[in-house]
Motif scaffolding. Structure first.
Motif, short mmCIF file in Angstrom:
data_model
loop_
_atom_site.label_atom_id
_atom_site.label_comp_id
_atom_site.label_asym_id
_atom_site.label_seq_id
_atom_site.Cartn_x
_atom_site.Cartn_y
_atom_site.Cartn_z
N GLY A 187 0.79 -1.22 0.00
CA GLY A 187 0.00 0.00 0.00
C GLY A 187 0.82 1.27 0.00
N ARG A 188 1.95 1.25 -0.66
CA ARG A 188 2.79 2.45 -0.73
C ARG A 188 3.54 2.46 -2.05
NH1 ARG A 188 7.78 0.62 -0.58
NH2 ARG A 188 8.51 -1.01 0.86
N PRO A 189 4.06 3.60 -2.47
CA PRO A 189 4.82 3.65 -3.71
C PRO A 189 6.19 2.97 -3.56
CG PRO A 189 4.87 5.78 -2.61
CD PRO A 189 3.87 4.93 -1.87
N ARG A 190 6.79 2.65 -4.69
CA ARG A 190 8.12 2.05 -4.69
C ARG A 190 9.14 3.00 -4.08
NH1 ARG A 190 9.83 -1.07 -9.05
NH2 ARG A 190 11.95 -0.56 -8.38
N ILE A 191 10.06 2.44 -3.29
CA ILE A 191 11.19 3.23 -2.78
C ILE A 191 12.35 3.03 -3.75
CG2 ILE A 191 12.82 3.52 -0.88
CD1 ILE A 191 10.67 2.43 0.99
N THR A 192 12.69 4.07 -4.47
CA THR A 192 13.73 3.95 -5.50
C THR A 192 15.05 4.61 -5.12
OG1 THR A 192 12.86 5.95 -6.58
CG2 THR A 192 12.00 3.83 -7.34
N ALA A 193 15.04 5.39 -4.06
CA ALA A 193 16.28 6.04 -3.63
C ALA A 193 17.24 4.98 -3.09
CB ALA A 193 15.99 7.07 -2.54
N PRO A 194 18.53 5.08 -3.40
CA PRO A 194 19.48 4.08 -2.91
C PRO A 194 19.58 4.10 -1.38
CG PRO A 194 20.63 5.97 -3.87
CD PRO A 194 19.18 6.13 -4.21
N VAL A 195 19.86 2.93 -0.83
CA VAL A 195 20.01 2.81 0.62
C VAL A 195 21.35 3.40 1.03
CG1 VAL A 195 20.16 1.22 2.56
CG2 VAL A 195 18.56 0.77 0.68
#
Length: 233
Positions: free
Chosen positions: A16-24
């Motif tokens: 239920g959330r958008p993709r996390i695309t920022a690098p860890v």
């Protein structure tokens, strides 16, 4: 079969959330004792540490100049009464004189070079081979471990299936421990954008003490393992 993007998008949707695309962002740990193990040792001292660990790990170690590599291999193969050998089509074969050596072996015994185009023939030969020969890509002094980066020209069967495994260890590949091996793998990923599909960590002959704490050697792999440290510096 879903693609990588479809798979990850589906997980995000289920959460239920958008993709996390920022690098860890890599954490910076206050204490990193793993870097202190065998820190500051010279290459010769790392060789000594490797020998000491192998002495208790049922692994034979020879330290030789390049000029004595063939004679050392002949001695080990004679001691094993080897009649069949399988080896990798390694890029270092020419550099260490192994291409010529393997051609000479063909006059004495069954000799097979692992090649992608040979397919299942590689495995069939490895299953009956007396000896498998590989080059170590990274060598861990602390644990007496050779690290092999598998590829199309060097399958796992070379070091796993024959009765004995001989690892040629360029002296320059010896590092303190697993920490440096992980750094090397990370460096390959960063520099080449990929890592080998299989990375094998081999610490001497296969052994297990699972049953009543009785050590048994050769349970899941070679019964005998030999390291030949070659001065390539």
């Amino acid at each position: 079969m879903a693609t990588k993007e479809e798979f990850l998008n589906n997980i995000a949707n289920e959460l239920g959330r958008p993709r996390i695309t920022a690098p860890v962002e890599k954490p910076v740990w206050r204490h990193q004792p793993q870097h202190a193990v065998l820190q500051g040792l010279s290459q010769d001292q790392l060789v000594e540490a490797l020998q000491a660990q192998c002495a208790v790990g049922h692994t034979s170690v020879d330290v030789v100049p390049l000029a004595q590599l063939e004679a050392t291999l002949d001695r080990i193969l004679d001691g094993l009464q080897a009649d069949s050998v399988i080896a990798a089509d390694d890029r270092r074969n020419d550099e260490f004189g192994m291409t010529t050596y393997y051609e000479q072996l063909k006059n004495k015994m069954d000799m097979h070079i692992w090649k992608e185009e040979a397919g299942e023939e590689n495995l069939r030969f490895a299953e009956r081979a007396r000896v498998g020969i590989t080059f170590s890509d990274v060598t861990l002094a602390e644990s007496g471990t050779v690290v092999l980066f598998m590829n199309e020209q060097m399958g796992r069967g070379i070091s796993l299936l024959p009765h004995a495994h001989i690892a040629i260890v360029p002296k320059s590949t010896i590092v303190p421990r697993m920490t440096q091996a992980a750094q090397t793998v990370r460096g390959k990923l960063k520099g080449e954008g990929k890592v080998p599909s299989c990375v094998s960590f081999i610490s001497g002959p296969s052994k297990s003490a699972d049953i009543e704490m009785n050590l048994v050697v050769g349970v899941h792999g070679p019964v005998e393992v030999f390291y030949i440290v070659v001065d390539d510096q």
